[in-house]
Design a protein around this motif. Structure first.
Motif, PDB file in Angstrom:
ATOM      1  N   LYS A 192       4.862  -0.480  -4.777  1.00 23.04           N
ATOM      2  CA  LYS A 192       4.415   0.869  -4.450  1.00 23.04           C
ATOM      3  C   LYS A 192       4.843   1.928  -5.468  1.00 23.04           C
ATOM      4  N   ILE A 193       5.824   1.600  -6.293  1.00 16.85           N
ATOM      5  CA  ILE A 193       6.328   2.586  -7.254  1.00 16.85           C
ATOM      6  C   ILE A 193       6.290   2.001  -8.660  1.00 16.85           C
ATOM      7  N   GLU A 194       5.548   2.662  -9.526  1.00 14.68           N
ATOM      8  CA  GLU A 194       5.385   2.175 -10.888  1.00 14.68           C
ATOM      9  C   GLU A 194       6.709   2.244 -11.651  1.00 14.68           C
ATOM     10  N   ASN A 195       6.800   1.445 -12.716  1.00 14.60           N
ATOM     11  CA  ASN A 195       8.014   1.408 -13.541  1.00 14.60           C
ATOM     12  C   ASN A 195       8.279   2.727 -14.250  1.00 14.60           C
ATOM     13  N   THR A 196       7.251   3.581 -14.349  1.00 13.92           N
ATOM     14  CA  THR A 196       7.449   4.889 -14.980  1.00 13.92           C
ATOM     15  C   THR A 196       8.352   5.779 -14.124  1.00 13.92           C
ATOM     16  N   ALA A 224      11.302   4.891 -12.863  1.00  9.36           N
ATOM     17  CA  ALA A 224      12.451   3.972 -12.814  1.00  9.36           C
ATOM     18  C   ALA A 224      13.616   4.515 -11.982  1.00  9.36           C
ATOM     19  N   ILE A 225      13.973   5.782 -12.178  1.00  5.69           N
ATOM     20  CA  ILE A 225      15.116   6.353 -11.459  1.00  5.69           C
ATOM     21  C   ILE A 225      14.831   6.423  -9.967  1.00  5.69           C
ATOM     22  N   LEU A 226      13.635   6.875  -9.614  1.00  2.00           N
ATOM     23  CA  LEU A 226      13.252   6.957  -8.197  1.00  2.00           C
ATOM     24  C   LEU A 226      13.248   5.568  -7.566  1.00  2.00           C
ATOM     25  N   LYS A 227      12.709   4.612  -8.295  1.00  2.52           N
ATOM     26  CA  LYS A 227      12.603   3.237  -7.796  1.00  2.52           C
ATOM     27  C   LYS A 227      13.989   2.650  -7.495  1.00  2.52           C
ATOM     28  N   VAL A 228      14.911   2.828  -8.431  1.00  2.00           N
ATOM     29  CA  VAL A 228      16.274   2.323  -8.248  1.00  2.00           C
ATOM     30  C   VAL A 228      16.954   3.036  -7.080  1.00  2.00           C
ATOM     31  N   PHE A 277      11.396   4.720   5.145  1.00  2.00           N
ATOM     32  CA  PHE A 277       9.966   4.811   5.451  1.00  2.00           C
ATOM     33  C   PHE A 277       9.091   4.452   4.245  1.00  2.00           C
ATOM     34  N   VAL A 278       9.647   4.480   3.052  1.00  2.00           N
ATOM     35  CA  VAL A 278       8.924   3.945   1.888  1.00  2.00           C
ATOM     36  C   VAL A 278       8.799   2.436   2.061  1.00  2.00           C
ATOM     37  N   GLN A 279       9.906   1.819   2.419  1.00  2.00           N
ATOM     38  CA  GLN A 279       9.914   0.365   2.597  1.00  2.00           C
ATOM     39  C   GLN A 279       9.068  -0.063   3.795  1.00  2.00           C
ATOM     40  N   SER A 280       9.059   0.747   4.861  1.00  2.00           N
ATOM     41  CA  SER A 280       8.319   0.350   6.068  1.00  2.00           C
ATOM     42  C   SER A 280       6.879   0.863   6.064  1.00  2.00           C
ATOM     43  N   CYS A 281       6.456   1.359   4.888  1.00  2.94           N
ATOM     44  CA  CYS A 281       5.030   1.626   4.602  1.00  2.94           C
ATOM     45  C   CYS A 281       4.457   2.976   5.057  1.00  2.94           C
ATOM     46  N   GLU A 282       5.253   3.898   5.567  1.00  5.47           N
ATOM     47  CA  GLU A 282       4.715   5.189   5.939  1.00  5.47           C
ATOM     48  C   GLU A 282       4.582   6.116   4.718  1.00  5.47           C
ATOM     49  N   VAL A 283       5.370   5.843   3.685  1.00  5.45           N
ATOM     50  CA  VAL A 283       5.381   6.703   2.492  1.00  5.45           C
ATOM     51  C   VAL A 283       4.956   5.888   1.264  1.00  5.45           C
ATOM     52  N   PHE A 284       3.987   6.410   0.524  1.00  2.00           N
ATOM     53  CA  PHE A 284       3.420   5.816  -0.689  1.00  2.00           C
ATOM     54  C   PHE A 284       2.488   4.637  -0.355  1.00  2.00           C
ATOM     55  N   HIS A 285       1.473   4.526  -1.185  1.00  2.00           N
ATOM     56  CA  HIS A 285       0.496   3.438  -1.031  1.00  2.00           C
ATOM     57  C   HIS A 285       0.843   2.304  -1.987  1.00  2.00           C
ATOM     58  N   GLU A 286       0.343   1.128  -1.677  1.00  2.00           N
ATOM     59  CA  GLU A 286       0.534   0.006  -2.588  1.00  2.00           C
ATOM     60  C   GLU A 286      -0.264   0.261  -3.852  1.00  2.00           C
ATOM     61  N   ILE A 287       0.335  -0.056  -4.989  1.00  2.00           N
ATOM     62  CA  ILE A 287      -0.315   0.175  -6.287  1.00  2.00           C
ATOM     63  C   ILE A 287      -1.555  -0.695  -6.399  1.00  2.00           C
ATOM     64  N   THR A 288      -2.651  -0.087  -6.804  1.00  2.11           N
ATOM     65  CA  THR A 288      -3.904  -0.830  -7.001  1.00  2.11           C
ATOM     66  C   THR A 288      -3.797  -1.656  -8.265  1.00  2.11           C
ATOM     67  N   LYS A 289      -4.048  -2.917  -8.149  1.00  3.71           N
ATOM     68  CA  LYS A 289      -3.945  -3.821  -9.310  1.00  3.71           C
ATOM     69  C   LYS A 289      -5.142  -3.632 -10.235  1.00  3.71           C
ATOM     70  N   TYR A 296      18.315  -8.693  -0.379  1.00  2.00           N
ATOM     71  CA  TYR A 296      16.997  -9.130  -0.830  1.00  2.00           C
ATOM     72  C   TYR A 296      16.439  -8.133  -1.823  1.00  2.00           C
ATOM     73  N   GLN A 297      15.434  -8.546  -2.556  1.00  2.23           N
ATOM     74  CA  GLN A 297      14.747  -7.641  -3.483  1.00  2.23           C
ATOM     75  C   GLN A 297      13.681  -6.901  -2.689  1.00  2.23           C
ATOM     76  N   ALA A 298      13.685  -5.585  -2.782  1.00  2.00           N
ATOM     77  CA  ALA A 298      12.738  -4.780  -2.010  1.00  2.00           C
ATOM     78  C   ALA A 298      11.345  -4.876  -2.628  1.00  2.00           C
ATOM     79  N   LEU A 299      10.635  -5.945  -2.292  1.00  2.00           N
ATOM     80  CA  LEU A 299       9.353  -6.227  -2.930  1.00  2.00           C
ATOM     81  C   LEU A 299       8.298  -5.171  -2.616  1.00  2.00           C
TER      82      LEU A 299
END
Length: 205
Positions: free
Chosen positions: A104-108, A110-114, A193-205, A96-99
């Motif tokens: 939670k991680i901006e496109n700036t 990119a390496i961390l996100k991938v 824990f990034v995926q399960s929400c303990e690390v990083f906040h959701e990006i504010t739109k 699945y795509q890790a939505l």
């Protein structure tokens, strides 16, 4: 500084009241020290200032998280990751795509996100099932572990802005608390824990 150097550096940020304070010191090799002594410019000063501020931030984070405990049982999960075989991984691969990560991680970053998405797609189900089995067997309190990860994240966030630096600091902290563990296994656990929400906040739109 000479009179001309005082004029050159006038109005720039300083990290200490005087030159003897630790915040105002930085270790340089002999060549760089000699060069800086004779070629003080605004750009050179600001470059060293940025490096020193980064070092201070990393030091404060390390001190803050060093006092943060971690349930020793999490080492079982980390060790299990190092012993997992390819067939088991293929059976448990997350298709699945890790939505949540994208939110939670901006496109700036990119390496961390991938990196995080890759770890989660490969290891998420395995880590989740391992945590559940240990929790049900009474060998681990998952809520307590998640709370400790969250607290360490908040401490890092207080000292750092860069999400890459925060991620790396959490990995180093986890590795320091689980002697002998691999860096990759610790990265996989923090990614979980990034995926399960303990690390990083959701990006504010």
């Amino acid at each position: 500084p000479t009179h001309n150097e005082v004029l050159e550096l006038k109005g720039l940020e300083r990290l200490g009241v005087n030159c003897e304070e630790p915040e105002n010191k930085i270790a340089l090799c002999k060549d760089c020290h000699g060069y800086y002594d004779d070629h003080k410019t605004k750009d050179e000063y600001l470059n060293l200032l940025a490096i020193k501020k980064g070092l201070l931030s990393a030091s404060k984070t390390k001190i803050a998280t060093s006092h943060q405990d971690l349930e020793q049982e999490i080492i079982i999960v980390i060790n299990a990751l190092s012993k997992i075989d390819q067939n088991t991984l293929e059976e448990m691969k997350l298709n699945y795509q890790a939505l949540k990560i994208s939110n939670k991680i901006e496109n700036t970053y990119a390496i961390l996100k991938v990196k995080i998405e890759t770890y989660d797609c490969i290891y998420f189900n395995f880590i989740k099932e391992t945590f559940q089995n240990l929790d049900q067997a009474g060998q681990l309190n998952f809520n307590l572990v998640a709370s400790e990860i969250k607290t360490s994240f908040l401490k890092c966030e207080k000292e750092m802005i860069s999400k890459s630096e925060i991620f790396d600091s959490l990995v180093k902290w986890l590795k320091s608390k689980s002697i002998g563990s691999s860096n990759e296994a610790c990265e996989a656990v923090i990614s979980y824990f990034v995926q399960s929400c303990e690390v990083f906040h959701e990006i504010t739109k």
